[in-house]
Design an enzyme around this catalytic site. Structure first.
Site, PDB file in Angstrom:
ATOM      1  N   GLY A   1       4.204  -8.635   3.730  1.00 54.96           N
ATOM      2  CA  GLY A   1       3.663  -7.007   3.319  1.00 54.96           C
ATOM      3  C   GLY A   1       3.289  -6.983   2.078  1.00 54.96           C
ATOM      4  O   GLY A   1       2.956  -7.952   1.394  1.00 54.96           O
ATOM      5  N   ASN A   2       2.973  -5.639   1.677  1.00 56.11           N
ATOM      6  CA  ASN A   2       2.688  -5.517   0.070  1.00 56.11           C
ATOM      7  C   ASN A   2       3.147  -4.060  -0.403  1.00 56.11           C
ATOM      8  O   ASN A   2       4.333  -3.724   0.349  1.00 56.11           O
ATOM      9  CB  ASN A   2       1.094  -5.275   0.240  1.00 56.11           C
ATOM     10  CG  ASN A   2       0.757  -4.101   0.868  1.00 56.11           C
ATOM     11  OD1 ASN A   2       1.091  -2.806   0.674  1.00 56.11           O
ATOM     12  ND2 ASN A   2       0.076  -4.364   1.782  1.00 56.11           N
ATOM     13  N   ARG A   3       3.070  -3.952  -1.705  1.00 55.52           N
ATOM     14  CA  ARG A   3       4.017  -2.879  -2.281  1.00 55.52           C
ATOM     15  C   ARG A   3       3.299  -1.617  -2.447  1.00 55.52           C
ATOM     16  O   ARG A   3       4.075  -0.767  -3.082  1.00 55.52           O
ATOM     17  CB  ARG A   3       4.284  -3.436  -3.765  1.00 55.52           C
ATOM     18  CG  ARG A   3       4.852  -4.667  -3.772  1.00 55.52           C
ATOM     19  CD  ARG A   3       5.008  -5.171  -5.286  1.00 55.52           C
ATOM     20  NE  ARG A   3       5.512  -4.314  -6.264  1.00 55.52           N
ATOM     21  CZ  ARG A   3       4.702  -4.277  -7.462  1.00 55.52           C
ATOM     22  NH1 ARG A   3       3.431  -5.105  -7.874  1.00 55.52           N
ATOM     23  NH2 ARG A   3       4.889  -3.180  -8.443  1.00 55.52           N
ATOM     24  N   SER A   4       2.661  -1.407  -1.502  1.00 56.30           N
ATOM     25  CA  SER A   4       2.092   0.037  -1.389  1.00 56.30           C
ATOM     26  C   SER A   4       3.176   1.207  -0.960  1.00 56.30           C
ATOM     27  O   SER A   4       3.765   0.819   0.199  1.00 56.30           O
ATOM     28  CB  SER A   4       1.056   0.108  -0.445  1.00 56.30           C
ATOM     29  OG  SER A   4       0.328   1.277  -0.541  1.00 56.30           O
TER      30      SER A   4
END
Ligand code: CTP
Length: 425
Positions: A227-230
């Site tokens: 995933g990512n940190r958005s």
């Protein structure tokens, strides 16, 4: 009852808000909205209808606003309260607005202090409807809502959820905090707009906007994902600022933990495939699409339906990745509607040779978008923060720098570009 009108409020320059409350069970939530307004320094005049007083009594409104309240135009008639209150208001918000109140407002019927004030007000008017789904969906109510919107009022879409009884559906009053956010934005925009007329103020009225927010996650097994940190904050700021400008908004939210903004239809997704499906389906009727989500570029080429276990002390899995479809490119390659405006975001870092903004600019043509918002990201920049800074590139070549500030300010700058690019309604 005595006059609880705007004259009771000293002229301190604080915004004057009229809180109209009509007779529905959700009237109790208006007490929280009143508190939020007074505690943030607004002068509030509460105008309940007679029916509203069956749900929450005058003493509650008087105690919370610090002023007496009344429902009719005859108390202190010499002060002509319905004219004075309306003329002096900076914002009128009716929450809850029942089907009956919307009908009266749409037809200009004035038979109590609130409905009279709606005719004398020259400021923005926000209606937050709450009623049973059947009443909301009835063609009579929908026609009244359309009339009010066409005249420049802001009618927030009701939330979907539990209604008075055990039933659920569209018709629920949005949470007071979310209505307050709309009021705050409407007031800020109205006050900043100076001489701008009501039509310019609600310049997204009648437009259907589709926004993606958050970050997609690609599962490896039932407990792990890439995933990512958005956080989704920029997409949510886009959604709520669009509501405050009159738009109908659909928000496709990937793995966010933020509360649903008032008036927004939220579709929750997890993976890129789910986000893509939702975006392509909803884009068919959208006047503008904004891809603010951080979409995972890659996903594991296989998914284990049981948790991956360490075979011994040294074993580690090798994860093969495949590329995800590029949703933004699919949207621009096949515009679902003539004149549809498409906005992309590019989060970039300097690469040692070129600045992040230059790298981002190239994507305007490469993605075929009408507007591209480029922001520089880093460990401490942009992600999860309430603030953001960016450069907005328009297809015509214009560049707008939006300095470091709240994500709402960047959102409004994006909508200014969208309004400029949209064909006439
Ligand atoms: N985007 C998308 N689908 C993807 C990846 C990105 O729709 N699979 C959208 C994002 O929502 C954003 C824009 O494309 O609006 C740019 O995303 P960005 O990550 O900056 O670009 P990438 O396509 O990932 O390019 P790069 O190869 O530079 O990482």
């Amino acid at each position: 009852m005595t006059d609880g009108a705007a004259s009771d409020h000293p002229d301190t320059g604080a915004p004057r808000v009229v809180l109209g409350v009509s007779g529905g069970i959700a009237a109790y939530k208006a007490a929280s909205l009143l508190r939020l307004l007074t505690e943030s320094g607004h002068h509030v005049t509460v105008l309940p209808t007679e029916a509203a007083l069956h749900f929450v009594g005058a003493a509650t409104w008087a105690a919370l606003s610090g002023h007496p309240v009344h429902t009719d135009v005859w108390s202190d008639a010499h002060q002509v309260p319905h004219v004075r209150i309306g003329r002096r208001a900076d914002l009128v918000v009716v929450a809850p607005a029942t089907a009956g109140l919307l009908a009266k407002a749409a037809h200009g019927r004035a038979d109590d202090l609130l409905t009279n004030t709606l005719l004398t007000a020259r400021c923005p008017v926000v209606f937050a409807p709450a009623m049973h789904t059947e009443m909301w969906e009835h063609p009579a109510t929908q026609a009244n809502v359309a009339t009010l919107r066409a005249r420049g009022s802001l009618v927030i879409e009701p939330a979907v959820g539990r209604l008075t009884g055990a039933d659920t559906g569209p018709g629920r009053l949005p949470e007071p905090e979310e209505i307050f956010e709309v009021c705050r934005r409407v007031l800020a925009r109205w006050q900043a707009g100076g001489e701008a007329g009501l039509a310019e103020f609600a310049d997204l009225t009648g437009r259907r906007l589709l926004i993606s927010a958050g970050g997609t996650r690609e599962p490896l097994d039932p407990v792990r994902y890439l995933g990512n940190r958005s956080s989704g904050r920029q997409g949510y700021a886009l959604a709520s600022t669009a509501v405050a400008r009159g738009a109908e908004v659909v928000l496709v939210a990937a793995n966010t933990e933020l509360p649903d903004p008032a008036g927004v239809k939220v579709i929750r997704v997890r993976t890129t495939a789910q986000l893509r499906d939702a975006m392509l389906t909803e884009a068919v009727t959208a006047d503008a699409v904004v891809m603010a989500a951080a979409v995972a570029d890659f996903r594991p080429d296989s998914y284990s339906d049981h948790k991956l276990k360490k075979a011994d002390d040294t074993w580690a899995p090798i994860v093969h990745l495949v590329q995800n479809p590029h949703v933004l490119r699919e949207l621009t390659a096949n515009r679902a509607k003539p004149g549809q405006v498409i906005v992309g975001f590019a989060a970039e870092t300097d690469d040692g040779e070129r600045r992040a903004v230059e790298i981002g600019r190239d994507k305007l043509a490469r993605y075929g978008v009408d507007v591209l918002v480029v922001n520089e990201v880093g460990v401490d920049k942009a992600f999860g923060s309430p603030d953001n800074e960016a450069v907005i590139f328009a297809a015509g070549g214009a560049e707008t720098v939006v300095g470091y500030g709240p994500k709402e300010a960047l959102a409004d700058a994006v909508w200014d570009h969208v309004v400029a690019a949209l064909p006439p309604a």
